[in-house]
Design a protein around this motif. Sequence first.
Motif, mmCIF file in Angstrom:
data_model
loop_
_atom_site.group_PDB
_atom_site.id
_atom_site.type_symbol
_atom_site.label_atom_id
_atom_site.label_comp_id
_atom_site.label_asym_id
_atom_site.label_seq_id
_atom_site.Cartn_x
_atom_site.Cartn_y
_atom_site.Cartn_z
ATOM 1 N N ARG A 205 10.243 4.242 -9.428
ATOM 2 C CA ARG A 205 11.275 3.232 -9.637
ATOM 3 C C ARG A 205 12.330 3.283 -8.542
ATOM 4 O O ARG A 205 13.363 2.619 -8.636
ATOM 5 C CB ARG A 205 11.939 3.427 -11.014
ATOM 6 C CG ARG A 205 11.113 2.903 -12.171
ATOM 7 C CD ARG A 205 11.873 3.007 -13.477
ATOM 8 N NE ARG A 205 13.199 2.411 -13.420
ATOM 9 C CZ ARG A 205 13.438 1.115 -13.577
ATOM 10 N NH1 ARG A 205 12.421 0.283 -13.776
ATOM 11 N NH2 ARG A 205 14.670 0.665 -13.538
ATOM 12 N N SER A 206 12.077 4.069 -7.517
ATOM 13 C CA SER A 206 13.023 4.165 -6.407
ATOM 14 C C SER A 206 13.008 2.876 -5.595
ATOM 15 O O SER A 206 12.028 2.127 -5.612
ATOM 16 C CB SER A 206 12.659 5.351 -5.506
ATOM 17 O OG SER A 206 12.733 6.569 -6.211
ATOM 18 N N PRO A 207 14.101 2.597 -4.866
ATOM 19 C CA PRO A 207 14.136 1.390 -4.030
ATOM 20 C C PRO A 207 13.025 1.386 -2.988
ATOM 21 O O PRO A 207 12.580 2.448 -2.528
ATOM 22 C CB PRO A 207 15.517 1.477 -3.361
ATOM 23 C CG PRO A 207 16.343 2.305 -4.277
ATOM 24 C CD PRO A 207 15.397 3.320 -4.849
ATOM 25 N N VAL A 208 12.576 0.195 -2.634
ATOM 26 C CA VAL A 208 11.550 -0.005 -1.608
ATOM 27 C C VAL A 208 12.144 -0.881 -0.516
ATOM 28 O O VAL A 208 12.804 -1.882 -0.812
ATOM 29 C CB VAL A 208 10.293 -0.670 -2.198
ATOM 30 C CG1 VAL A 208 9.292 -1.007 -1.088
ATOM 31 C CG2 VAL A 208 9.645 0.242 -3.235
ATOM 32 N N LEU A 209 11.918 -0.495 0.733
ATOM 33 C CA LEU A 209 12.427 -1.254 1.877
ATOM 34 C C LEU A 209 11.254 -1.842 2.645
ATOM 35 O O LEU A 209 10.369 -1.117 3.106
ATOM 36 C CB LEU A 209 13.261 -0.341 2.790
ATOM 37 C CG LEU A 209 13.878 -0.983 4.034
ATOM 38 C CD1 LEU A 209 14.831 -2.106 3.650
ATOM 39 C CD2 LEU A 209 14.604 0.071 4.872
ATOM 40 N N LEU A 210 11.242 -3.167 2.767
ATOM 41 C CA LEU A 210 10.197 -3.871 3.507
ATOM 42 C C LEU A 210 10.757 -4.358 4.826
ATOM 43 O O LEU A 210 11.719 -5.133 4.850
ATOM 44 C CB LEU A 210 9.670 -5.063 2.698
ATOM 45 C CG LEU A 210 9.081 -4.752 1.313
ATOM 46 C CD1 LEU A 210 8.634 -6.034 0.627
ATOM 47 C CD2 LEU A 210 7.923 -3.772 1.423
ATOM 48 N N LEU A 211 10.186 -3.883 5.922
ATOM 49 C CA LEU A 211 10.626 -4.270 7.252
ATOM 50 C C LEU A 211 9.633 -5.241 7.866
ATOM 51 O O LEU A 211 8.432 -5.162 7.611
ATOM 52 C CB LEU A 211 10.754 -3.030 8.151
ATOM 53 C CG LEU A 211 11.666 -1.905 7.670
ATOM 54 C CD1 LEU A 211 11.636 -0.756 8.665
ATOM 55 C CD2 LEU A 211 13.092 -2.403 7.481
ATOM 56 N N GLY A 212 10.141 -6.136 8.675
ATOM 57 C CA GLY A 212 9.232 -7.060 9.352
ATOM 58 C C GLY A 212 9.929 -8.346 9.725
ATOM 59 O O GLY A 212 10.970 -8.710 9.154
ATOM 60 N N ALA A 213 9.365 -9.036 10.695
ATOM 61 C CA ALA A 213 9.945 -10.281 11.174
ATOM 62 C C ALA A 213 9.877 -11.368 10.110
ATOM 63 O O ALA A 213 9.156 -11.253 9.114
ATOM 64 C CB ALA A 213 9.221 -10.733 12.444
ATOM 65 N N THR A 214 10.633 -12.417 10.323
ATOM 66 C CA THR A 214 10.603 -13.555 9.414
ATOM 67 C C THR A 214 9.192 -14.122 9.311
ATOM 68 O O THR A 214 8.516 -14.314 10.318
ATOM 69 C CB THR A 214 11.560 -14.655 9.920
ATOM 70 O OG1 THR A 214 12.880 -14.122 9.987
ATOM 71 C CG2 THR A 214 11.536 -15.857 8.994
#
Length: 525
Positions: A205-214
């Motif tokens: 349930r920890s935060p998830v960070l999604l990286l990537g261009a538009t």
Amino acid sequence: MKTIVFSFLGSQLDAAKGRGRWEKWRPNVALCQHDDFIIDKLVLFYNEQYLDLLNVVMDDIAFISPETVVEPYLMPLENPWDFQEVYGALYEYARAYQFDIDKHQYLVHITTGTHVAQICLFLLTETRYFPAKILQSSPPRKQQNGESGRLDIIDLDLSRYNLLASRFADERLEIQNHLKSGIATKNPTFNVMIAEIEQVALRSRSPVLLLGATGVGKSFLARRVYELKKQRHQLRGEFVEVNCATLRGDSAMSTLFGHAKGAFTGAVSARAGLLRSADGGLLFLDEIGELGADEQAMLLKAIEEKRFYPVGADKEVQSDFQLIAGTCRDLAEEVRLGNFREDLYARLNMWTFHLPPLSERREDIEPNIEFELARFAREQGREVRFNKEARQDYLAYALQPKALWSGNFRDLSSSVSRMATLANGGRVTCEDVNKEIQRLEKLWSNQQQEAFSLCKQFLPNTWQTFDDFDLFQLEAVLAVCQQANSLSEAGRQLFAQSRQQKASTNDADRLKKYLAKFDLQWGDI
């Protein structure tokens, strides 16, 4: 190997007196009546009030199976139905016991004892505090003298059960297929990432960070994760999405955290805010790097404590939400520049996934074309297909490096939708494809020129003579130079990593020589 069994003395099932006790099926006695199953040691957990029963059971086992050593263990439980007490007692016993799995086979008998005791034994065996298999005994169907009933040994290592293992593997593939919306992606890096996201989504349930261009699909994937967790009853609330780039000024705090009535001019009624709307659900904050400093501080508190103050309120409110954040920014660099809170970044950086651009996943263009055609059919109520030659022409162009796909899947979706809309008779022809290729080339040509705006400004007559490779680098260098107060400051920023490897540095000189390759001087910039 010697067989050692752990069992509870059954205050009801093991109880019997007189000669008639041999006509009753007693689980712990019956364990030792099987000719083809020899128990070398039986550890019996008992409570002091059943000492007389223990002695009877021990005497009977000694009579029918003299090779079995019965080792009584006093486990004084005030309430054998109290989960915490029973689990704690068994846990301490297992931690202290000297197991030797090379010499002994261990079995945990779960037929006797309270239901709570049986559950606790199962959990401690499943988590390998008891390095054992489960032993379950049952009485004969028709009670007859001397019958010992049935024994079943259950190995909790599910990988040993081929049918179960294959079903679990199929289910995992089904989940991953859901996260990919049924698209048969071929890019190995992307598929490995999706497999890991599947595990994280169901186990954390920890935060998830999604990286990537538009346009790489951050919002799309966040919604799929929500649907998956909702199906598994891990979330009860709604999916709430907000693009932080659209939050500006005083309204940003109110939009996210809500406000009290009268908090500011125009606040004629209270507002819950998006964080409270996401209570019990999933909150997707896209472009989180655009949040202001005050919003970042409030968000950190909300993530860590699950409570916060709405604007103008003197009483905290609560909201327990799962957070997925998305950004096209380099948050580590934003932290270094002082634009993003380091503590918030550390909290978000528990699970970080970088979604690759479409230009790095060209093998996935073909299956995504099918997905886009299916979506067009659902939305427009009209099914469209490619002619064989048209499909070949489009893929031949789409897979070339000159097809930039700078808007990633948004470019591809728009492109397929345009061709499907203009197709006559439900068929995309070679002519339709050629016209679309021209549109894409014009679109990307304009974007390239915009991308090199600084190069064009400072090298108006020569910028087109350089390779794109050089122009992309020069564009970034010029942007840094424009923000710096001096040549030395710009050099220190541009050579921050490599300068640490040098005994003596002259960043200004290195930058001056780089600019000279393009006939540029610091004064020009």
